[in-house]
Design a protein around this motif. Sequence first.
Motif, mmCIF file in Angstrom:
data_model
loop_
_atom_site.group_PDB
_atom_site.id
_atom_site.type_symbol
_atom_site.label_atom_id
_atom_site.label_comp_id
_atom_site.label_asym_id
_atom_site.label_seq_id
_atom_site.Cartn_x
_atom_site.Cartn_y
_atom_site.Cartn_z
ATOM 1 N N GLY A 95 -35.121 92.014 -41.411
ATOM 2 C CA GLY A 95 -35.477 92.507 -40.085
ATOM 3 C C GLY A 95 -34.449 92.112 -39.048
ATOM 4 N N VAL A 96 -34.907 92.049 -37.802
ATOM 5 C CA VAL A 96 -34.054 91.688 -36.673
ATOM 6 C C VAL A 96 -34.485 90.311 -36.178
ATOM 7 C CG1 VAL A 96 -33.374 92.310 -34.322
ATOM 8 C CG2 VAL A 96 -33.708 94.101 -36.040
ATOM 9 N N LEU A 97 -33.511 89.418 -36.019
ATOM 10 C CA LEU A 97 -33.781 88.044 -35.626
ATOM 11 C C LEU A 97 -33.835 87.907 -34.106
ATOM 12 C CD1 LEU A 97 -34.002 85.142 -36.928
ATOM 13 C CD2 LEU A 97 -31.634 84.869 -36.202
ATOM 14 N N THR A 98 -34.874 87.238 -33.625
ATOM 15 C CA THR A 98 -34.996 86.898 -32.205
ATOM 16 C C THR A 98 -35.122 85.382 -32.090
ATOM 17 O OG1 THR A 98 -36.130 88.980 -31.727
ATOM 18 C CG2 THR A 98 -36.356 87.221 -30.099
ATOM 19 N N HIS A 99 -34.190 84.768 -31.375
ATOM 20 C CA HIS A 99 -34.225 83.316 -31.175
ATOM 21 C C HIS A 99 -35.356 82.951 -30.222
ATOM 22 C CE1 HIS A 99 -29.568 83.025 -31.910
ATOM 23 N NE2 HIS A 99 -30.209 83.578 -32.927
ATOM 24 N N LEU A 100 -36.061 81.883 -30.526
ATOM 25 C CA LEU A 100 -37.099 81.357 -29.645
ATOM 26 C C LEU A 100 -36.698 80.008 -29.043
ATOM 27 C CD1 LEU A 100 -40.291 82.169 -31.754
ATOM 28 C CD2 LEU A 100 -39.263 83.514 -29.905
ATOM 29 N N ALA A 101 -35.615 79.425 -29.539
ATOM 30 C CA ALA A 101 -35.131 78.134 -29.043
ATOM 31 C C ALA A 101 -33.603 78.163 -29.042
ATOM 32 C CB ALA A 101 -35.631 76.991 -29.926
ATOM 33 N N PRO A 102 -32.986 77.549 -28.038
ATOM 34 C CA PRO A 102 -31.528 77.516 -27.995
ATOM 35 C C PRO A 102 -30.951 76.431 -28.902
ATOM 36 C CG PRO A 102 -32.407 76.406 -26.076
ATOM 37 C CD PRO A 102 -33.587 76.959 -26.833
ATOM 38 N N ALA A 103 -29.731 76.633 -29.346
ATOM 39 C CA ALA A 103 -29.026 75.591 -30.093
ATOM 40 C C ALA A 103 -28.895 74.363 -29.203
ATOM 41 C CB ALA A 103 -27.652 76.088 -30.521
ATOM 42 N N GLY A 104 -29.023 73.193 -29.814
ATOM 43 C CA GLY A 104 -28.931 71.937 -29.088
ATOM 44 C C GLY A 104 -30.276 71.354 -28.684
ATOM 45 N N ARG A 105 -31.333 72.124 -28.829
ATOM 46 C CA ARG A 105 -32.663 71.669 -28.434
ATOM 47 C C ARG A 105 -33.287 70.795 -29.511
ATOM 48 N NH1 ARG A 105 -37.029 75.730 -26.230
ATOM 49 N NH2 ARG A 105 -35.981 75.217 -24.295
ATOM 50 N N ASP A 106 -34.050 69.792 -29.095
ATOM 51 C CA ASP A 106 -34.858 69.010 -30.026
ATOM 52 C C ASP A 106 -36.035 69.863 -30.477
ATOM 53 O OD1 ASP A 106 -33.237 66.797 -29.765
ATOM 54 O OD2 ASP A 106 -34.572 65.729 -28.404
ATOM 55 N N ILE A 107 -36.336 69.815 -31.764
ATOM 56 C CA ILE A 107 -37.432 70.578 -32.342
ATOM 57 C C ILE A 107 -38.225 69.667 -33.267
ATOM 58 C CG2 ILE A 107 -36.408 72.882 -32.143
ATOM 59 C CD1 ILE A 107 -35.290 72.539 -34.947
ATOM 60 N N PRO B 41 -41.256 69.443 -36.593
ATOM 61 C CA PRO B 41 -41.814 70.212 -37.701
ATOM 62 C C PRO B 41 -42.983 71.077 -37.219
ATOM 63 C CG PRO B 41 -41.374 67.982 -38.410
ATOM 64 C CD PRO B 41 -41.156 68.012 -36.917
ATOM 65 N N GLY B 42 -42.968 72.315 -37.649
ATOM 66 C CA GLY B 42 -44.007 73.264 -37.262
ATOM 67 C C GLY B 42 -43.627 74.138 -36.090
ATOM 68 N N ASP B 43 -42.599 73.751 -35.320
ATOM 69 C CA ASP B 43 -42.176 74.570 -34.187
ATOM 70 C C ASP B 43 -41.637 75.917 -34.658
ATOM 71 O OD1 ASP B 43 -42.724 72.584 -32.324
ATOM 72 O OD2 ASP B 43 -40.607 72.071 -31.963
ATOM 73 N N PRO B 44 -42.024 77.021 -34.005
ATOM 74 C CA PRO B 44 -41.377 78.295 -34.290
ATOM 75 C C PRO B 44 -40.035 78.341 -33.569
ATOM 76 C CG PRO B 44 -43.102 78.603 -32.653
ATOM 77 C CD PRO B 44 -43.131 77.160 -33.065
ATOM 78 N N VAL B 45 -38.976 78.678 -34.277
ATOM 79 C CA VAL B 45 -37.650 78.747 -33.654
ATOM 80 C C VAL B 45 -37.104 80.164 -33.603
ATOM 81 C CG1 VAL B 45 -37.016 76.360 -34.124
ATOM 82 C CG2 VAL B 45 -36.484 78.121 -35.810
ATOM 83 N N ALA B 46 -37.718 81.078 -34.374
ATOM 84 C CA ALA B 46 -37.259 82.469 -34.380
ATOM 85 C C ALA B 46 -38.373 83.381 -34.872
ATOM 86 C CB ALA B 46 -36.027 82.626 -35.264
ATOM 87 N N ARG B 47 -38.195 84.673 -34.567
ATOM 88 C CA ARG B 47 -39.049 85.728 -35.114
ATOM 89 C C ARG B 47 -38.176 86.731 -35.835
ATOM 90 N NH1 ARG B 47 -41.612 86.096 -29.819
ATOM 91 N NH2 ARG B 47 -43.447 84.781 -29.923
ATOM 92 N N VAL B 48 -38.704 87.289 -36.890
ATOM 93 C CA VAL B 48 -38.044 88.382 -37.603
ATOM 94 C C VAL B 48 -38.975 89.575 -37.497
ATOM 95 C CG1 VAL B 48 -37.108 89.196 -39.785
ATOM 96 C CG2 VAL B 48 -36.904 86.781 -39.172
ATOM 97 N N THR B 49 -38.483 90.635 -36.852
ATOM 98 C CA THR B 49 -39.272 91.848 -36.660
ATOM 99 C C THR B 49 -38.653 93.003 -37.421
ATOM 100 O OG1 THR B 49 -38.052 92.338 -34.622
ATOM 101 C CG2 THR B 49 -40.123 91.133 -34.389
ATOM 102 N N SER B 50 -39.444 94.023 -37.665
ATOM 103 C CA SER B 50 -38.952 95.217 -38.357
ATOM 104 C C SER B 50 -37.842 95.854 -37.540
ATOM 105 C CB SER B 50 -40.083 96.227 -38.545
ATOM 106 O OG SER B 50 -41.098 95.664 -39.330
ATOM 107 N N PRO B 51 -36.824 96.362 -38.229
ATOM 108 C CA PRO B 51 -35.696 96.985 -37.516
ATOM 109 C C PRO B 51 -36.095 98.273 -36.814
ATOM 110 C CG PRO B 51 -35.350 97.067 -39.900
ATOM 111 C CD PRO B 51 -36.619 96.340 -39.647
#
Length: 77
Positions: free
Chosen positions: A53-65, A67-77
């Motif tokens: 699918g298509v990747l959508t970032h939910l958190a920027p690089a460099g951020r503390d995260i 376990p269990g945090d969503p960091v991205a979504r993958v949606t249908s193209p």
Amino acid sequence: MAEIRVPKLNTNDSAYVLAAWLVRDGEPVRAGEAVAEVETSKTVEELVSEHDGVLTHLAPAGRDITPGDPVARVTSP
């Protein structure tokens, strides 16, 4: 739609750092493809998409995260 969540990578850390995105926001991704790098106190691990699918970032690089945090979504193209 599917979310990419941070797994528990080791027992020593309660948080990690989203070190880098390997796939840009809005770009297509394939199942099994590494999309991000997560830094723990001991190593750098890759997060892998389980879906095409298509990747959508939910958190920027460099951020503390955590376990269990969503960091991205993958949606249908």
